[in-house]
Scaffold this motif. Structure first.
Motif, mmCIF file in Angstrom:
data_model
loop_
_atom_site.group_PDB
_atom_site.id
_atom_site.type_symbol
_atom_site.label_atom_id
_atom_site.label_comp_id
_atom_site.label_asym_id
_atom_site.label_seq_id
_atom_site.Cartn_x
_atom_site.Cartn_y
_atom_site.Cartn_z
ATOM 1 N N ALA A 32 0.694 -1.322 0.087
ATOM 2 C CA ALA A 32 0.008 0.083 0.115
ATOM 3 C C ALA A 32 0.958 1.423 0.227
ATOM 4 O O ALA A 32 0.591 2.172 -0.784
ATOM 5 C CB ALA A 32 -0.832 -0.274 1.214
ATOM 6 N N VAL A 33 1.764 1.341 0.890
ATOM 7 C CA VAL A 33 2.665 2.318 0.880
ATOM 8 C C VAL A 33 3.642 2.476 -0.343
ATOM 9 O O VAL A 33 3.436 3.846 -0.816
ATOM 10 C CB VAL A 33 3.751 2.326 1.909
ATOM 11 C CG1 VAL A 33 4.973 3.387 1.906
ATOM 12 C CG2 VAL A 33 3.004 2.524 3.359
ATOM 13 N N VAL A 34 4.033 1.620 -1.125
ATOM 14 C CA VAL A 34 4.979 1.693 -2.284
ATOM 15 C C VAL A 34 3.883 2.169 -3.391
ATOM 16 O O VAL A 34 4.202 3.165 -4.199
ATOM 17 C CB VAL A 34 5.485 0.166 -2.817
ATOM 18 C CG1 VAL A 34 5.737 0.333 -4.205
ATOM 19 C CG2 VAL A 34 6.407 0.014 -1.812
ATOM 20 N N HIS A 35 2.573 1.692 -3.353
ATOM 21 C CA HIS A 35 1.681 1.878 -4.371
ATOM 22 C C HIS A 35 1.472 3.367 -4.229
ATOM 23 O O HIS A 35 1.268 4.262 -5.288
ATOM 24 C CB HIS A 35 0.305 1.295 -4.482
ATOM 25 C CG HIS A 35 0.754 -0.165 -4.965
ATOM 26 N ND1 HIS A 35 0.039 -0.590 -6.235
ATOM 27 C CD2 HIS A 35 1.453 -1.266 -4.666
ATOM 28 C CE1 HIS A 35 0.439 -1.921 -6.543
ATOM 29 N NE2 HIS A 35 1.376 -2.246 -5.508
ATOM 30 N N GLU A 36 1.101 3.965 -3.010
ATOM 31 C CA GLU A 36 0.875 5.103 -2.991
ATOM 32 C C GLU A 36 1.981 6.178 -3.151
ATOM 33 O O GLU A 36 1.811 7.374 -3.808
ATOM 34 C CB GLU A 36 0.391 5.440 -1.232
ATOM 35 C CG GLU A 36 -0.043 6.954 -1.030
ATOM 36 C CD GLU A 36 -1.281 7.369 -1.959
ATOM 37 O OE1 GLU A 36 -1.799 8.441 -1.720
ATOM 38 O OE2 GLU A 36 -1.849 6.589 -2.602
ATOM 39 N N TYR A 37 3.258 5.760 -2.891
ATOM 40 C CA TYR A 37 4.255 6.583 -3.058
ATOM 41 C C TYR A 37 4.479 6.671 -4.591
ATOM 42 O O TYR A 37 4.815 7.815 -5.065
ATOM 43 C CB TYR A 37 5.659 6.044 -2.508
ATOM 44 C CG TYR A 37 6.733 6.503 -3.079
ATOM 45 C CD1 TYR A 37 7.307 7.681 -1.972
ATOM 46 C CD2 TYR A 37 7.627 6.438 -4.031
ATOM 47 C CE1 TYR A 37 8.387 8.426 -2.634
ATOM 48 C CE2 TYR A 37 8.722 6.992 -4.242
ATOM 49 C CZ TYR A 37 9.054 7.997 -3.516
ATOM 50 O OH TYR A 37 10.227 8.817 -3.960
ATOM 51 N N ASP A 38 4.474 5.585 -5.407
ATOM 52 C CA ASP A 38 4.622 5.503 -6.862
ATOM 53 C C ASP A 38 3.397 6.530 -7.416
ATOM 54 O O ASP A 38 3.715 7.272 -8.338
ATOM 55 C CB ASP A 38 4.353 4.367 -7.296
ATOM 56 C CG ASP A 38 5.513 3.339 -7.037
ATOM 57 O OD1 ASP A 38 6.473 3.933 -6.429
ATOM 58 O OD2 ASP A 38 5.473 2.081 -7.315
#
Length: 79
Positions: A32-38
């Motif tokens: 979730a954090v990686v997707h939101e960061y991207d």
């Protein structure tokens, strides 16, 4: 390293996501954090994204066929 989630709504959201994805809490949070960061760090302006989609659409060859309005009207219930 550990995080302590003290907000009940956040805890429940992470657990729902982990169950839905059939994964661990850690993996659910990481993804979730990686997707939101991207998503946030993508600096491509919307108009550029739309221009790319439009160009890809225009690259398809024209078939010369006409859409069958009666067929689509029937599908949508607009007989």
């Amino acid at each position: 390293m550990a995080f302590s989630i003290k907000d009940k709504a956040t805890d429940e959201a992470v657990r729902r996501l982990a169950r839905l994805k059939n994964t661990s809490l850690t993996e659910a949070i990481r993804e979730a954090v990686v997707h939101e960061y991207d998503r946030i760090s993508d600096k491509t302006p919307l108009l550029d994204k739309l221009a790319e989609i439009s160009a890809r659409y225009r690259s398809y060859p024209k078939t010369g066929l006409e859409a069958d309005k009666a067929f689509f009207d029937e599908l949508s219930g607009d007989e």
